[in-house]
Scaffold this active site. Structure first.
Site, short mmCIF file in Angstrom:
data_model
loop_
_atom_site.label_atom_id
_atom_site.label_comp_id
_atom_site.label_asym_id
_atom_site.label_seq_id
_atom_site.Cartn_x
_atom_site.Cartn_y
_atom_site.Cartn_z
N CYS A 1 -9.19 -6.96 2.25
CA CYS A 1 -9.53 -5.63 2.78
C CYS A 1 -10.93 -5.20 2.38
O CYS A 1 -11.42 -4.19 2.84
CB CYS A 1 -8.48 -4.60 2.37
SG CYS A 1 -7.89 -4.78 0.71
N GLN B 1 0.96 -9.15 -6.72
CA GLN B 1 0.46 -10.52 -6.89
C GLN B 1 1.20 -11.28 -7.98
O GLN B 1 0.85 -12.43 -8.28
CB GLN B 1 -1.04 -10.52 -7.18
CG GLN B 1 -1.89 -9.97 -6.05
CD GLN B 1 -1.97 -10.91 -4.84
OE1 GLN B 1 -1.51 -12.05 -4.87
NE2 GLN B 1 -2.56 -10.42 -3.76
N THR C 1 0.83 -1.20 0.00
CA THR C 1 0.00 0.00 0.00
C THR C 1 0.87 1.25 0.00
O THR C 1 0.65 2.18 -0.79
CB THR C 1 -0.94 -0.01 1.24
OG1 THR C 1 -1.76 -1.18 1.16
CG2 THR C 1 -1.80 1.23 1.30
C1 LIG Z 1 -2.46 -6.17 -5.93
C2 LIG Z 1 -2.20 -5.67 -4.55
N1 LIG Z 1 -1.66 -4.45 -4.38
C3 LIG Z 1 -1.40 -3.94 -3.17
C4 LIG Z 1 -1.70 -4.65 -2.04
C5 LIG Z 1 -1.41 -4.04 -0.70
O1 LIG Z 1 -0.26 -4.61 -0.14
P1 LIG Z 1 -0.02 -4.55 1.45
O2 LIG Z 1 -0.99 -5.50 2.06
O3 LIG Z 1 1.40 -4.99 1.61
O4 LIG Z 1 -0.22 -3.14 1.87
C6 LIG Z 1 -2.28 -5.92 -2.15
C7 LIG Z 1 -2.67 -6.67 -0.93
O5 LIG Z 1 -3.75 -7.19 -0.85
C8 LIG Z 1 -2.52 -6.44 -3.45
O6 LIG Z 1 -3.06 -7.64 -3.60
#
Ligand SMILES: Cc1ncc(COP(=O)(O)O)c(C=O)c1O
Length: 398
Positions: free
Chosen positions: A331, A175, A72
């Site tokens: 989320c 991913q 994120t």
């Molecule tokens: C495609 C994608 N981008 C970003 C994120 C966010 O990553 P993080 O959980 O390390 O903040 C996720 C997590 O679910 C994700 O699947």
């Protein structure tokens, strides 16, 4: 009760090798990586070794890797770090919320955003990206692999379009990393995001690749850590864990054997075989369908709709029997609205809400898949028996 976890796109368990690599940095090697004494030197060296490992995974220079608190933050740093007032940004309708909501935030502050659509398979058409270019386009941000469907986007083609137009290109490869080859030069991107916990590293650590010469404005202001691109004392154990996870991911991709000598566990090829078996068997259940059919997909993910079923009800029923799967992004769990990814692909709300994501990890065994296959068909038919919607659908189809 036996528990099987097939929700590895939400998070993956830390591999034992990763845990071992991290352990000393919670104990004897506790120094602040910015300190100049022995303790700091020790952890600095470990951080820089991890940076080399992440760079090797992405095919870039170590100096181009910025450690963050996760995917994120890396996505936010890419979007906010590049966009200026009055800029135009191109993104897609199926991005993770870490990109989508960053773009929406800028839109609220006056930036122009184009959300390019996807087709029924969940694929962005690069010609749509090209058509969306404007004189003030500053950034294209399109993900590599989708977290809900596993669909792999034509990022190299988009990279060429961005280079020709002299526009920055960021790709969220959270991913994709560890599942398929991710090489920043093949993609032709200027920025790329990865996250530790999606590739059997720890949660709360990630990285942003920033191509040399790309001026990214820092979001966090403080010390001059990470070459002034990300202030804050480094999360040394996390970074070391991410580095080790990157090394194991490279091994898994190169040799099809990501886990050294432990042949109880799955390598990348066996992970793909397990996903394929699960998918093939589940699609034999009546009134089911594959979301993302016909598109290239990462080898661990399958997203299937079970007509007439409420996805959340199925997730709960399976959890009660020991199987962990999900309706989509963790989320977004509990959201009333159907998945923005599936609706962007044109699924009607009923199908989108009846969809389940299964995602295999390296810790899963072939027996885990058999466990899932023994549970899912009977659970689906039991839920359908009490589903007024399903019998409505079945009757209407007769
Ligand atoms: C495609 C994608 N981008 C970003 C994120 C966010 O990553 P993080 O959980 O390390 O903040 C996720 C997590 O679910 C994700 O699947």
């Amino acid at each position: 009760m036996r528990r099987v976890y097939l929700d590895n796109n939400a998070t993956t368990p830390v591999l034992p090798e990763v845990m071992e690599a991290m352990r000393p940095y919670f104990g004897e090697h506790f120094g602040n990586a910015s300190s100049i004494h022995h303790h700091g030197q020790e952890t600095r060296a470990a951080v820089e070794r991890a940076r080399e490992s992440v760079a090797a995974l992405l095919g870039c220079r170590a100096s181009e890797v910025v450690f963050t608190s996760g995917g994120t933050e890396a996505d936010n740093l890419a979007v906010f770090g590049l966009a200026r007032a009055g800029d135009h940004i191109i993104t897609s309708t199926i991005e993770h919320h870490a990109v989508l909501n960053a773009c929406r935030h800028l839109e609220g502050k006056g930036s122009e955003i184009t959300y390019v659509p996807v087709d029924g398979r969940g694929l962005v058409d690069p010609t749509d990206v090209k058509r969306a270019l404007r004189p003030n386009t500053r950034l294209i941000t399109i993900m590599f692999a989708n977290n809900e469907t596993g669909v792999v986007q034509p990022v190299a083609e988009i990279g060429k379009i961005a280079a020709e137009a002299d526009v920055y290109f960021h790709s969220d490869a959270v991913q994709a990393a560890g599942k398929i080859r991710v090489d920043v030069n093949e993609i032709g991107c200027d920025l790329l995001t990865i996250s530790g916990h999606k590739l059997h590293g720890p949660q709360g650590v990630g990285a942003l690749y920033v191509r040399k010469g790309t001026e990214v404005e820092a979001m966090l202001h403080g010390g001059s850590h990470e070459r002034s691109r990300r202030a804050g004392t480094e999360n040394v154990p996390g970074i070391v864990g991410l580095g080790k996870a990157a090394e194991l991911a490279i091994a898994g991709l190169e040799r099809g054997d990501g886990l050294g000598t432990n042949n109880q566990k799955m390598d990348n090829q066996r992970m793909a075989a397990a996903r394929d078996r699960l998918e093939k068997e589940l699609l034999k259940i009546e009134a089911t369908g594959l979301n993302g059919e016909g598109a290239p997909r990462v080898p661990n993910t399958t997203n299937i709709y079970f007509d007439g079923i409420d996805g959340e009800a199925l997730v709960i029923a399976l959890d009660l029997k020991g199987l962990a799967v999900s309706t989509g992004a963790a989320c977004s769990s509990g959201a009333i609205e159907p998945s923005h990814v599936l609706t962007a692909m044109g699924l009607r709300s009923g199908h989108a809400k009846a969809s389940i994501r299964f995602s295999v990890g390296k810790q899963n065994t072939a027996e885990d898949v058999e466990f899932a296959l023994a549970l899912i068909p009977e659970t689906v038919s039991r839920l359908r028996e009490i589903s007024p919607i399903y019998y409505g659908v079945a009757k209407a189809q007769k």
